[in-house]
Motif scaffolding. Structure first.
Motif, PDB file in Angstrom:
ATOM      1  N   ARG A 139      33.865  44.711  43.326  1.00 24.51           N
ATOM      2  CA  ARG A 139      34.111  43.375  43.885  1.00 24.51           C
ATOM      3  C   ARG A 139      33.530  42.248  43.037  1.00 24.51           C
ATOM      4  O   ARG A 139      33.967  41.107  43.147  1.00 24.51           O
ATOM      5  N   TYR A 140      32.521  42.566  42.216  1.00 28.95           N
ATOM      6  CA  TYR A 140      31.959  41.528  41.365  1.00 28.95           C
ATOM      7  C   TYR A 140      31.298  42.167  40.151  1.00 28.95           C
ATOM      8  O   TYR A 140      30.930  43.340  40.162  1.00 28.95           O
ATOM      9  N   VAL A 141      31.156  41.379  39.091  1.00 26.23           N
ATOM     10  CA  VAL A 141      30.438  41.783  37.879  1.00 26.23           C
ATOM     11  C   VAL A 141      29.583  40.603  37.433  1.00 26.23           C
ATOM     12  O   VAL A 141      30.093  39.492  37.236  1.00 26.23           O
ATOM     13  N   GLN A 186      42.180  42.904  41.952  1.00 28.18           N
ATOM     14  CA  GLN A 186      43.573  42.950  41.506  1.00 28.18           C
ATOM     15  C   GLN A 186      43.664  43.279  40.023  1.00 28.18           C
ATOM     16  O   GLN A 186      44.540  44.036  39.581  1.00 28.18           O
ATOM     17  N   PHE A 187      42.721  42.722  39.236  1.00 31.43           N
ATOM     18  CA  PHE A 187      42.688  43.028  37.803  1.00 31.43           C
ATOM     19  C   PHE A 187      42.484  44.521  37.573  1.00 31.43           C
ATOM     20  O   PHE A 187      43.171  45.146  36.759  1.00 31.43           O
ATOM     21  N   LYS A 192      44.583  49.900  36.286  1.00 31.70           N
ATOM     22  CA  LYS A 192      44.209  51.275  36.647  1.00 31.70           C
ATOM     23  C   LYS A 192      42.774  51.599  36.225  1.00 31.70           C
ATOM     24  O   LYS A 192      42.472  52.689  35.726  1.00 31.70           O
ATOM     25  N   VAL A 193      41.873  50.618  36.419  1.00 32.15           N
ATOM     26  CA  VAL A 193      40.462  50.812  36.100  1.00 32.15           C
ATOM     27  C   VAL A 193      39.785  51.527  37.271  1.00 32.15           C
ATOM     28  O   VAL A 193      39.962  51.141  38.425  1.00 32.15           O
ATOM     29  N   LYS A 194      38.997  52.567  36.973  1.00 35.28           N
ATOM     30  CA  LYS A 194      38.328  53.344  38.009  1.00 35.28           C
ATOM     31  C   LYS A 194      36.827  53.439  37.737  1.00 35.28           C
ATOM     32  O   LYS A 194      36.368  53.148  36.621  1.00 35.28           O
TER      33      LYS A 194
END
Length: 219
Positions: A139-141, A186-187, A192-194
């Motif tokens: 959700r955040y970085v 959404q990004f 397809k980042v996991k």
């Protein structure tokens, strides 16, 4: 001839290689699990790092996920070696709990360890940071402070992958700790980042707060 013999010696040793990123590795360094297997599960409590005739003693810490990290003493090695994001390091294990560390800069030139007394306090801000995605980062970085200062309190940032782009919030300036927020999920979904993937953000423009993003999938 001496240089050739030295290279042959290190090539014959177990080794691992990393690209240094200040955000991830300034305070500790993860030893790749694939290298740990080469030592057959036998690990000392500390290592000696040797580079350009100088040595540093660093401790080894094993976390709950059974990963090994170089800790106490590592920050001194980083500082004394003037490491910056993008430097390429090769750790060659010489036996007897000792690593020889070769250091190259982003241009591919072997880096000399400077005289620490001659290092000035003026430092150009780094524009790249890297995170290995964890559940909390979905959700955040958090954006490093030195990069956040370049954003001039903007509330929107653009993330670019190839020819595609995404707009995300970059708020949270009250404590000088900006972060990517709304729009990040959404990004990740579109790319397809996991969890476990490594994501590298590079600020390419201070004027429109655009970042290029490189994604390395977990093997």
């Amino acid at each position: 001839m001496k240089a050739v013999k030295e290279a042959d010696t290190y090539d014959a040793c177990p080794e691992f290689r990393i690209i240094f990123f200040a955000v991830e590795s300034s305070e500790h360094l993860k030893i790749p699990p694939t290298f740990n297997k080469k030592l057959e599960g036998v690990f000392p409590s500390d290592y000696i790092l040797e580079s350009r005739g100088k040595t540093w003693r660093v401790t080894v810490k094993e976390l709950d996920d059974h990963l090994l990290y170089l800790e106490n003493g590592w920050t001194e090695f980083v500082k004394d070696s003037a490491l910056v994001s993008g430097d390429f390091l090769v750790f060659s294990y010489m036996g007897n709990s000792k690593f020889h560390v070769g250091i190259w800069d982003k241009k591919g030139c072997r880096k000399k360890i400077p005289d620490t007394k001659a290092i000035t306090t003026t430092k150009k801000p780094c524009n790249t940071f890297q995170v290995t995605l964890r559940p909390a980062y979905l959700r955040y970085v958090n954006i490093p402070k030195e990069i956040g200062k370049l954003l001039n309190n903007q509330t929107k940032c653009t993330l670019k992958v190839a020819n595609n782009s995404w707009v995300v919030n970059c708020g949270g300036y009250e404590c000088n700790r900006p972060r990517f927020g709304a729009g990040l999920i959404q990004f990740y979904k579109d790319n397809k980042v996991k969890v476990g993937d490594t994501v590298t953000f590079k600020l390419i423009s201070e004027h429109d707060t655009a970042f290029t993003v490189d994604i390395s999938k977990r093997s």
